[in-house]
Design an enzyme around this catalytic site. Structure first.
Site, mmCIF file in Angstrom:
data_model
loop_
_atom_site.group_PDB
_atom_site.id
_atom_site.type_symbol
_atom_site.label_atom_id
_atom_site.label_comp_id
_atom_site.label_asym_id
_atom_site.label_seq_id
_atom_site.Cartn_x
_atom_site.Cartn_y
_atom_site.Cartn_z
ATOM 1 C CG ASN A 83 -14.241 8.643 7.667
ATOM 2 O OD1 ASN A 83 -14.678 7.699 6.681
ATOM 3 N ND2 ASN A 83 -12.872 7.905 8.267
ATOM 4 C CE LYS A 107 -10.395 5.434 12.941
ATOM 5 N NZ LYS A 107 -9.876 6.466 12.089
ATOM 6 C CG PHE A 134 -3.177 0.376 -8.189
ATOM 7 C CD1 PHE A 134 -3.464 -0.913 -8.600
ATOM 8 C CD2 PHE A 134 -3.684 1.505 -9.043
ATOM 9 C CE1 PHE A 134 -4.380 -1.087 -9.696
ATOM 10 C CE2 PHE A 134 -4.737 1.407 -9.584
ATOM 11 C CZ PHE A 134 -4.950 0.143 -10.028
ATOM 12 N N GLY A 161 0.865 -1.314 -0.001
ATOM 13 C CA GLY A 161 0.047 0.012 -0.164
ATOM 14 C C GLY A 161 0.809 1.400 0.216
ATOM 15 C CE LYS A 216 -11.495 4.189 -3.760
ATOM 16 N NZ LYS A 216 -12.416 4.468 -4.608
ATOM 17 N N GLY A 223 -0.699 4.756 -0.370
ATOM 18 C CA GLY A 223 -1.393 6.056 0.059
ATOM 19 C C GLY A 223 -0.812 6.886 0.915
ATOM 20 C CG ASN A 224 -2.127 11.021 3.942
ATOM 21 O OD1 ASN A 224 -2.705 10.766 4.816
ATOM 22 N ND2 ASN A 224 -1.098 11.566 3.194
ATOM 23 C CD1 TRP A 225 -2.698 4.149 8.132
ATOM 24 C CD2 TRP A 225 -1.220 5.497 8.518
ATOM 25 N NE1 TRP A 225 -2.216 3.793 9.213
ATOM 26 C CE2 TRP A 225 -1.371 4.739 9.670
ATOM 27 C CE3 TRP A 225 0.089 6.544 8.664
ATOM 28 C CZ2 TRP A 225 -0.621 4.682 10.717
ATOM 29 C CZ3 TRP A 225 0.738 6.559 10.043
ATOM 30 C CH2 TRP A 225 0.304 5.729 10.907
ATOM 31 C CB ALA A 264 -1.512 9.990 7.187
#
Length: 389
Positions: free
Chosen positions: A309, A244, A79, A48, A337, A50-52, A192
């Site tokens: 979120n 959460k 990816f 992976g 996402k 992404g950001n994190w 992050a």
């Protein structure tokens, strides 16, 4: 008392800037001993980017350079994407040492190598760090089953669950069952971008029985600004990190409707109560104390005030629910996402299957708002009774 003395595990001595570099040592050695030592070192791959995932790479890469028990190189599966200028994302990461799409302006570490080939990225690693959207994990596991080392260990930084006919399946369990390996988890109050800037924060590792492996993961992630503790409660830690995000959707709706701090505090308290109750109903072994770790109340607080979120839910409420979360995600998150909406759907399915909808009014209401069955203002309408769990 110094802060580090309060932790479960001490900081890595070698994380200090005064620690000697292995590259500069002149200690003589024979080729045979060197080969044996090298083969005993752990190799790390991050699945992976992404950001994190990119921040995790930064944390880990700084430690592998300093710890003799790890190979310097950290592989990161990316990816592949084509950037607006026509370049491949992996090529740009490897040339600039920066994930220009998901973590711009932050150097990952000269020892991070981006690899677009998943199977190639994982084949030599005995420590696998999974940090991607949870809805992709089943497909990823199917691609690499039988293609990883037999002695591989895993850790999941993924917040979500799979819902199957027989019930909910946590991502750590999915990894263990499909790949046949042990899987710990790491969760916490971890926005992050703040960690990328080396602002002080904490995280919690959940492990099962193997303390030696747990300590190795703590070593790999712990830095002076990212303090890692551990608890023997995989399901508790993982469910805190998962549930959460549903509460954060509720908090964002409250913010979007300008309901005020009292309402937001009430929603967070109710959310924490439902998180704990559902966790213990699903897994009676979950410990009450886990909810007071970074993965519990701390993560809930930070996500309800600063996470993606909450941000998208606020925009959803501002628009009166007329713009879908899919549309807002595409517009506001630049390829990242939104976990809370999909998790709310998965939780709702579990509650329906078990006949628990009335026990969890907040979780149920969040999902029904997300799919347009209820308006955003309904977020405070269904709490007239206190459920007895």
């Amino acid at each position: 008392m110094p802060l580090n003395s309060l932790l479960h595990f001490p900081l890595n001595p070698s994380s200090s800037s005064s620690a000697p570099s292995r590259e500069n040592t002149n200690t003589p050695t024979t080729a045979g001993v060197e080969d044996e030592t090298t083969s005993a070192k752990s190799r790390v791959t991050i699945v992976g980017s992404g950001n994190w995932g990119s921040v995790a790479a930064k944390l880990i890469a700084s430690n592998t350079l300093e710890l003799n028990s790890f190979h310097d190189e950290v592989r990161m599966w990316v990816f592949e994407e084509i950037l607006p200028n026509g370049e491949k994302l992996t090529e740009v990461i490897n040339r600039t040492n920066e994930n220009v799409k998901y973590l711009p302006g932050i150097k990952l570490g000269r020892n991070v190598v981006a690899d677009p080939n998943l199977e190639n990225a994982v084949k030599d690693a005995n420590m696998l760090v999974f940090v991607t959207s949870h809805q992709f994990m089943e497909g990823i596991c199917k691609r690499i089953v039988g293609k990883i080392r037999e002695d591989a260990e895993a850790i999941s930084l993924i917040k979500g669950m799979e819902v199957k006919k027989e019930g909910p399946c946590m991502i750590s369990s999915l990894i263990s069952e499909q790949l046949g390996i042990n899987c710990c988890v790491l969760m916490g109050a971890n926005i992050a971008n703040e960690i990328a800037l080396e602002q002080f924060s904490e995280a919690t590792i959940g492990y099962r029985k193997n303390k030696e492996i747990m300590e190795k993961w703590v070593q790999l992630f712990n830095t002076p600004y990212f303090i890692v503790s551990a608890v023997q409660d995989v399901e508790g830690v993982e469910l805190c990190g998962t549930l959460k995000n549903v509460v954060a959707i509720a908090a964002g709706l409250v913010d979007g409707l300008d309901m005020g701090n009292n309402t937001k505090a009430a929603i967070m308290r109710i959310g924490l109560r439902e998180m704990k109750a559902l966790s213990k109903l699903l897994f009676p072994s979950v410990k009450d104390s886990t909810f007071f770790e970074s993965c519990g109340v701390a993560d809930l607080i930070t996500t309800c005030f600063g996470g993606r979120n909450r941000k998208c839910a606020k925009a959803f409420a501002r628009n009166g629910g007329k713009r879908s979360f899919d549309e807002l995600e595409a517009e506001m998150l630049q390829g990242q996402k939104l976990q809370g909406v999909s998790t709310a759907k998965e939780v709702y399915e579990v509650l329906c299957h078990r006949g628990w909808l009335q026990l969890f009014p907040l979780f149920s209401t969040v999902h029904e708002i997300c799919i347009g069955r209820l308006p955003p203002k309904a977020i405070t309408k269904y709490f007239n009774h206190i459920p007895k769990y």
